[in-house]
Design a protein around this motif. Structure first.
Motif, PDB file in Angstrom:
ATOM      1  N   LEU A 110       5.540   4.008  -3.265  1.00 28.22           N
ATOM      2  CA  LEU A 110       4.394   3.322  -3.857  1.00 28.22           C
ATOM      3  C   LEU A 110       3.088   3.767  -3.195  1.00 28.22           C
ATOM      4  O   LEU A 110       2.054   3.882  -3.857  1.00 28.22           O
ATOM      5  N   SER A 111       3.126   4.025  -1.885  1.00 31.49           N
ATOM      6  CA  SER A 111       1.919   4.478  -1.187  1.00 31.49           C
ATOM      7  C   SER A 111       1.464   5.826  -1.722  1.00 31.49           C
ATOM      8  O   SER A 111       0.273   6.051  -1.974  1.00 31.49           O
ATOM      9  N   VAL A 130       8.199   1.671   0.071  1.00 29.88           N
ATOM     10  CA  VAL A 130       6.815   1.617   0.545  1.00 29.88           C
ATOM     11  C   VAL A 130       6.191   3.010   0.504  1.00 29.88           C
ATOM     12  O   VAL A 130       5.047   3.190   0.074  1.00 29.88           O
ATOM     13  N   LEU A 167       2.930  -3.324  -4.013  1.00 23.70           N
ATOM     14  CA  LEU A 167       3.138  -2.781  -2.671  1.00 23.70           C
ATOM     15  C   LEU A 167       2.948  -3.860  -1.614  1.00 23.70           C
ATOM     16  O   LEU A 167       3.717  -3.960  -0.650  1.00 23.70           O
TER      17      LEU A 167
END
Length: 331
Positions: A61-62, A58, A45
């Motif tokens: 993955l967050s 993003v 990330l």
């Protein structure tokens, strides 16, 4: 960076972390794997956000890291892994990344002490303006050595630790202002130079350095690290580089917090040396040798462990996933 190629290279790792977060129960080996995958994806990330920011990736993955963190939160193994990761990754990487700031602070202070002592030795009238002859005799004959044995060793270690941790914390806490850090460091080295010049003039130079060096090498290094990190914090908003000024200050502030926590352990070690080794009956060469070994261990920690952690992607800042959890929650 070719984002599509990066996704293809790491897609299987992300899918594996997804599988682990969806399982109701994990074995011990799977729990360890979850933590390892979490750290890997957090690094991914960070790379994506820095090199090829893509909003959708993003966010994915967050959210994945948020679920993984919730899955592993509260376990004893995770807690100890976090402590281990702090001392093997975050703290040494922060020291290594900021090495030129605190090494520069170290060198500058050594030069200042040397110049001040040389000047004071060449101007004995200044000594008379600072202390009376009786006070000088008291310092040389009794007070300086007595300082290290006036309390029980364990109590003295606690006192020294708290005092030095407070000085280091002030250097970091006031770092954004710049000038207070310089003032704190100047006060620290001025006191050392004044006492050193008085002891030297009265024929006790060997005694002075024999009592200062065992603990002072590591102790002063820790204070100079704090000073250097504080000055870097100041510079982060003066010259933020490619980042917005607020983000630059926030990043260096989080890193400064990492260093502050780590220095508590370093100063604890120097406090123990000051309480148990400095006033001991060991010969001077042995006491100084212990101080030198402690300093070399610290430098090896920075330039071996810290360098390795830094090249693995650690910077001393918080885990990228911890920062992104808030973004994911808000989204």
């Amino acid at each position: 960076m070719d984002l599509d190629a990066y996704v293809m290279a790491h897609h299987d790792e992300w899918r594996r972390l997804e599988e682990l977060t969806k399982r109701r129960r994990l074995t011990g080996a799977e729990g360890d794997e979850l933590v390892d995958r979490y750290q890997q994806v957090a690094t991914h990330l960070s790379v994506v956000r820095t090199s090829a920011p893509d909003a959708a990736l993003v966010a994915y993955l967050s959210a994945l890291l948020s679920r993984a963190r919730n899955k592993s939160a509260g376990t004893r193994s995770t807690t100890w892994r976090g402590v281990l990761a702090f001392f093997t990754e975050r703290f040494p990487a922060a020291l290594y990344r900021l090495r030129w700031w605190w090494l520069g602070t170290f060198a500058a202070n050594v030069v200042v002490v040397a110049v001040m002592m040389w000047w004071l030795l060449g101007n004995p009238d200044v000594e008379q303006g600072l202390l009376t002859p009786d006070e000088v005799d008291q310092l040389v004959d009794e007070d300086f050595e007595g300082y290290y044995s006036q309390y029980a060793a364990s109590h003295f270690a606690a006192q020294v630790w708290v005092n030095n941790a407070w000085v280091a914390a002030l250097c970091i806490a006031l770092g954004a202002l710049g000038a207070p850090v310089v003032w704190l460091l100047l006060q620290n080295v001025a006191n050392l130079a004044i006492i050193g010049s008085i002891m030297t003039r009265h024929g006790h130079a060997g005694h002075f350095w024999g009592l200062i060096l065992p603990h002072g090498l590591l102790e002063l290094t820790a204070v100079f690290v704090a000073g250097g990190v504080g000055l870097r914090l100041f510079w982060s908003w003066v010259e933020p580089g490619s980042l917005p000024r607020a983000q630059s200050l926030a990043r260096e502030g989080r890193t400064a917090g990492t260093v502050a926590l780590g220095l508590v352990a370093v100063l604890f070690v120097s406090g123990v040396i000051e309480a148990f080794v400095t006033p001991s009956g060991l010969p001077t060469w042995a006491r100084v040798g212990i101080g030198v070994v402690a300093e070399l261990v610290f430098l090896a920690y920075v330039f071996v462990a810290g360098r390795a952690a830094y090249h693995r992607g650690a910077t001393g800042d918080l885990d990228a996933a911890l920062l992104e959890d808030r973004v994911a929650t808000q989204a």
